[in-house]
Design an enzyme around this catalytic site. Structure first.
Site, PDB file in Angstrom:
ATOM      1  CG  HIS A  64      -2.160   0.867   1.213  1.00  0.00           C
ATOM      2  ND1 HIS A  64      -2.595   1.636   0.394  1.00  0.00           N
ATOM      3  CD2 HIS A  64      -2.930   1.167   2.427  1.00  0.00           C
ATOM      4  CE1 HIS A  64      -3.439   2.473   0.686  1.00  0.00           C
ATOM      5  NE2 HIS A  64      -3.655   2.094   1.984  1.00  0.00           N
ATOM      6  CG  HIS A  90      -3.978   0.500  -8.275  1.00  0.00           C
ATOM      7  ND1 HIS A  90      -5.536   0.380  -7.950  1.00  0.00           N
ATOM      8  CD2 HIS A  90      -3.734   1.313  -7.458  1.00  0.00           C
ATOM      9  CE1 HIS A  90      -5.738   1.313  -6.902  1.00  0.00           C
ATOM     10  NE2 HIS A  90      -4.732   1.663  -6.624  1.00  0.00           N
ATOM     11  CG  ASP A 150       2.627   4.369  -3.685  1.00  0.00           C
ATOM     12  OD1 ASP A 150       2.525   5.551  -3.152  1.00  0.00           O
ATOM     13  OD2 ASP A 150       1.908   3.496  -3.364  1.00  0.00           O
TER      14      ASP A 150
HETATM   15  C1  LIG Z   1      -0.948  -3.138  -5.632  1.00  0.00           C
HETATM   16  C2  LIG Z   1      -1.232  -4.524  -5.615  1.00  0.00           C
HETATM   17  C3  LIG Z   1      -0.986  -4.839  -4.196  1.00  0.00           C
HETATM   18  C4  LIG Z   1      -2.432  -5.045  -5.964  1.00  0.00           C
HETATM   19  O1  LIG Z   1      -2.586  -6.580  -5.901  1.00  0.00           O
HETATM   20  P1  LIG Z   1      -3.778  -7.473  -6.481  1.00  0.00           P
HETATM   21  O2  LIG Z   1      -4.839  -6.594  -6.924  1.00  0.00           O
HETATM   22  O3  LIG Z   1      -3.919  -8.307  -5.288  1.00  0.00           O
HETATM   23  O4  LIG Z   1      -2.857  -7.737  -7.827  1.00  0.00           O
HETATM   24  P2  LIG Z   1      -2.334  -9.386  -7.736  1.00  0.00           P
HETATM   25  O5  LIG Z   1      -1.188  -9.564  -6.921  1.00  0.00           O
HETATM   26  O6  LIG Z   1      -3.221 -10.420  -7.754  1.00  0.00           O
HETATM   27  O7  LIG Z   1      -1.711  -9.243  -9.150  1.00  0.00           O
HETATM   28  C5  LIG Z   1      -2.187  -9.825 -10.515  1.00  0.00           C
HETATM   29  C6  LIG Z   1      -1.203 -10.349 -11.275  1.00  0.00           C
HETATM   30  O8  LIG Z   1      -0.230  -9.248 -11.822  1.00  0.00           O
HETATM   31  C7  LIG Z   1       1.081  -9.471 -11.105  1.00  0.00           C
HETATM   32  N1  LIG Z   1       1.494  -8.268 -10.526  1.00  0.00           N
HETATM   33  C8  LIG Z   1       0.518  -7.370  -9.828  1.00  0.00           C
HETATM   34  N2  LIG Z   1       1.431  -6.297  -9.414  1.00  0.00           N
HETATM   35  C9  LIG Z   1       2.703  -6.689  -9.649  1.00  0.00           C
HETATM   36  C10 LIG Z   1       3.838  -5.758  -9.643  1.00  0.00           C
HETATM   37  N3  LIG Z   1       3.875  -4.775  -8.942  1.00  0.00           N
HETATM   38  N4  LIG Z   1       4.765  -6.450 -10.020  1.00  0.00           N
HETATM   39  C11 LIG Z   1       5.015  -7.512 -10.610  1.00  0.00           C
HETATM   40  N5  LIG Z   1       3.569  -8.499 -10.875  1.00  0.00           N
HETATM   41  C12 LIG Z   1       2.774  -7.976 -10.501  1.00  0.00           C
HETATM   42  C13 LIG Z   1       0.832 -10.452  -9.914  1.00  0.00           C
HETATM   43  O9  LIG Z   1       1.977 -11.209  -9.602  1.00  0.00           O
HETATM   44  C14 LIG Z   1      -0.189 -11.428 -10.724  1.00  0.00           C
HETATM   45  O10 LIG Z   1       0.257 -12.133 -11.624  1.00  0.00           O
HETATM   46  P3  LIG Z   1      -0.279 -13.728 -11.852  1.00  0.00           P
HETATM   47  O11 LIG Z   1      -1.743 -13.513 -12.233  1.00  0.00           O
HETATM   48  O12 LIG Z   1       0.557 -14.332 -13.016  1.00  0.00           O
HETATM   49  O13 LIG Z   1      -0.346 -14.371 -10.505  1.00  0.00           O
HETATM   50  C15 LIG Z   1      -0.007  -5.133  -6.632  1.00  0.00           C
HETATM   51  O14 LIG Z   1      -0.038  -4.762  -7.824  1.00  0.00           O
HETATM   52  C16 LIG Z   1       1.410  -4.983  -5.904  1.00  0.00           C
HETATM   53  O15 LIG Z   1       1.852  -5.578  -5.054  1.00  0.00           O
HETATM   54  N6  LIG Z   1       2.059  -3.726  -6.420  1.00  0.00           N
HETATM   55  C17 LIG Z   1       3.353  -3.473  -5.973  1.00  0.00           C
HETATM   56  C18 LIG Z   1       3.091  -2.820  -4.689  1.00  0.00           C
HETATM   57  C19 LIG Z   1       2.834  -1.181  -4.800  1.00  0.00           C
HETATM   58  O16 LIG Z   1       3.148  -0.571  -5.859  1.00  0.00           O
HETATM   59  N7  LIG Z   1       1.660  -1.038  -4.018  1.00  0.00           N
HETATM   60  C20 LIG Z   1       0.894   0.450  -3.998  1.00  0.00           C
HETATM   61  C21 LIG Z   1      -0.366   0.405  -4.804  1.00  0.00           C
HETATM   62  S1  LIG Z   1      -0.893   2.052  -4.914  1.00  0.00           S
END
Ligand SMILES: CC(C)(COP(=O)(O)OP(=O)(O)OC[C@H]1O[C@@H](n2cnc3c(N)ncnc32)[C@H](O)[C@@H]1OP(=O)(O)O)[C@@H](O)C(=O)NCCC(=O)NCCS
Length: 420
Positions: free
Chosen positions: A262, A301, A357
């Site tokens: 987050h 996201h 971010d």
């Molecule tokens: C924001 C976040 C937590 C959303 O999570 P979510 O909705 O649960 O998305 P998921 O983790 O289910 O991701 C879906 C797919 O995209 C991939 N993915 C998502 N964000 C990714 C990232 N930042 N880097 C690499 N792969 C990513 C996942 O590995 C997953 O792949 P798969 O389908 O092959 O397993 C996630 O994108 C993330 O961890 N981002 C990095 C942290 C970040 O920048 N957070 C700030 C958000 S404003």
């Protein structure tokens, strides 16, 4: 055109670019009246769940829209101030000049903080403020403020609204205090003649910011103020729905925002960029990250399946700040290259794009702020959205209480301890 007008023009250009690149993929219908009971399809992490109706803000993830009280984020970033945007979120309308002046005066009046808070930071066993995560210290200080407030347990909407306004002011003060203590310097008293953004910068760095630095911080605070039912906002609403009190609510929301998935991602992005080191290493680093399935901080996201509008604004601002600053230019060039590579590969494949971010840390670093303080700055802004949303929910409060599906056995025997 002066320097501040040039910054506002950059926001306008970002808006024009966003309009040209609008994605027309279908979006779940999340606008209109909400009539309980509803049927929705849920996935892990409550994806797809509808928690409540709201008039505060709307995120359209496929079009890359963000709206506060009906007004597009690009317009607010170009024309508004953090104080005005906070008023808009809290009261549901743009203030008149007099209302805005009064709100500003109120914030400035609340900024000086009880000395107990400083004493706690200085004297606690973890007085190694340097080693304690600033978000942990911030959450603690909010609870201390609650201990000092005789009306803390009054959970009426009117009283909690007043506490939110006080915390908008005092989270900025505490953020400044923690930044100063972490770098071994004494805190700086807030300066009531300064805007909220300028005061925040002043209390962190000890220097009055330039008009450009002030404007850029103001834009960043506007961009971070609200964002739908994100984890920390939902945490705030869940905590407040039990009538815990506004301090417990905000302290809990700070805990939620801290996490690297987050708000904590803004700090981690900078560490990733430092790890990459130079623009020549981006490609190899990215390929290795992909092979090891490493999460790329500042990308992806739950809601946006398009380029985050806030990153559309912060990216060019980071670029602007990199002019005439070789160190920031190095960071910015690495970020731009990584952005391009991720969009070309993961953008197409999985709709993963930069989020808010990704560029904010470079902007803050250019403003002279240490990476550890990036997430507290996020909190100093998001307090407005947290407050607006839990107050709106409090008007017709019902405690949040979902259920879990039990997947364990139901008829296990109790084995006495000497037979286990
Ligand atoms: C924001 C976040 C937590 C959303 O999570 P979510 O909705 O649960 O998305 P998921 O983790 O289910 O991701 C879906 C797919 O995209 C991939 N993915 C998502 N964000 C990714 C990232 N930042 N880097 C690499 N792969 C990513 C996942 O590995 C997953 O792949 P798969 O389908 O092959 O397993 C996630 O994108 C993330 O961890 N981002 C990095 C942290 C970040 O920048 N957070 C700030 C958000 S404003």
């Amino acid at each position: 055109m002066n320097d501040v007008e040039a910054i506002n023009a950059m926001v306008r250009q970002a808006a024009e670019k966003a309009a040209q690149e609008t994605n027309d993929e279908p979006e779940p219908i999340l606008v209109g009246d909400l009539n309980w009971p509803i049927t929705c399809e849920l996935r892990p992490g409550l994806e797809g769940a509808i928690a409540c109706g709201t008039k505060i803000g709307y995120v359209n993830g496929s079009k890359g829209w963000l709206i506060y009280r009906g007004i597009n984020i690009f317009e607010l970033a170009e024309k508004s101030s953090f104080e005005e945007t906070s008023y808009l979120l809290l009261y549901g309308k743009l203030p008149t000049r007099k209302e805005l002046d009064n709100f500003r005066m109120k914030l400035a009046g609340y900024m000086p903080i009880d000395e107990t808070v400083l004493a706690v930071l200085k004297r606690s066993p973890t007085a190694r403020v340097r080693d304690t995560h600033p978000m942990t210290a911030l959450g603690l200080c909010v609870l201390v403020l609650g201990m000092l407030d005789e009306k803390a347990e009054d959970t009426s909407v009117e009283n909690e609204r007043e506490i939110v306004i006080k915390l908008i002011a005092q989270i900025a003060t505490i953020t400044g205090m923690i930044a100063r203590l972490r770098s071994g310097r004494d805190p700086v008293e807030p300066e009531p003649s300064l805007s909220h953004a300028a005061n925040l910068l002043y209390m962190m760095t000890g220097e009055r910011p330039s008009p450009v630095a002030e404007r850029i911080m103001d834009i960043s605070l506007i961009l971070h103020a609200d964002h739908g039912m994100n984890a920390s906002t939902f945490s705030a609403m869940v905590i407040n729905s039990s009538l815990a009190n506004a301090y417990a609510t905000i302290s809990g929301a700070i805990g939620s925002l801290k996490g690297s998935l987050h708000g904590g991602a803004n700090e981690r992005v900078l560490y990733d960029i430092e790890e990459i080191g130079s623009v020549d290493n981006v490609e190899a680093w990215f390929q290795k990250a992909r092979e090891s399935k490493r999460k790329l901080m500042g990308f992806g996201h739950r809601v946006y399946k398009a380029y985050d509008p806030r990153a559309r604004i912060l990216g060019p601002l980071a670029g602007k700040m990199s002019e005439n600053n070789p160190e920031i230019k190095r960071l910015y060039d690495i970020a731009r290259k990584l952005d391009g590579m991720v969009c070309a590969e993961l953008g197409v494949e999985k709709k993963i794009f930069p989020n808010v971010d990704f560029y904010s840390g470079i902007v803050y670093r250019a403003l002279g702020i240490h990476a550890g303080m990036f997430t507290p700055i996020f909190a100093a802004s998001r307090i407005s959205g947290w407050g607006a949303r839990f107050l709106e929910y409090l008007e017709n409060n019902r405690i949040f209480r979902p259920r879990a599906v039990y997947t364990g056995p139901v008829r296990e025997e109790y084995t006495p301890i000497d037979r286990r």
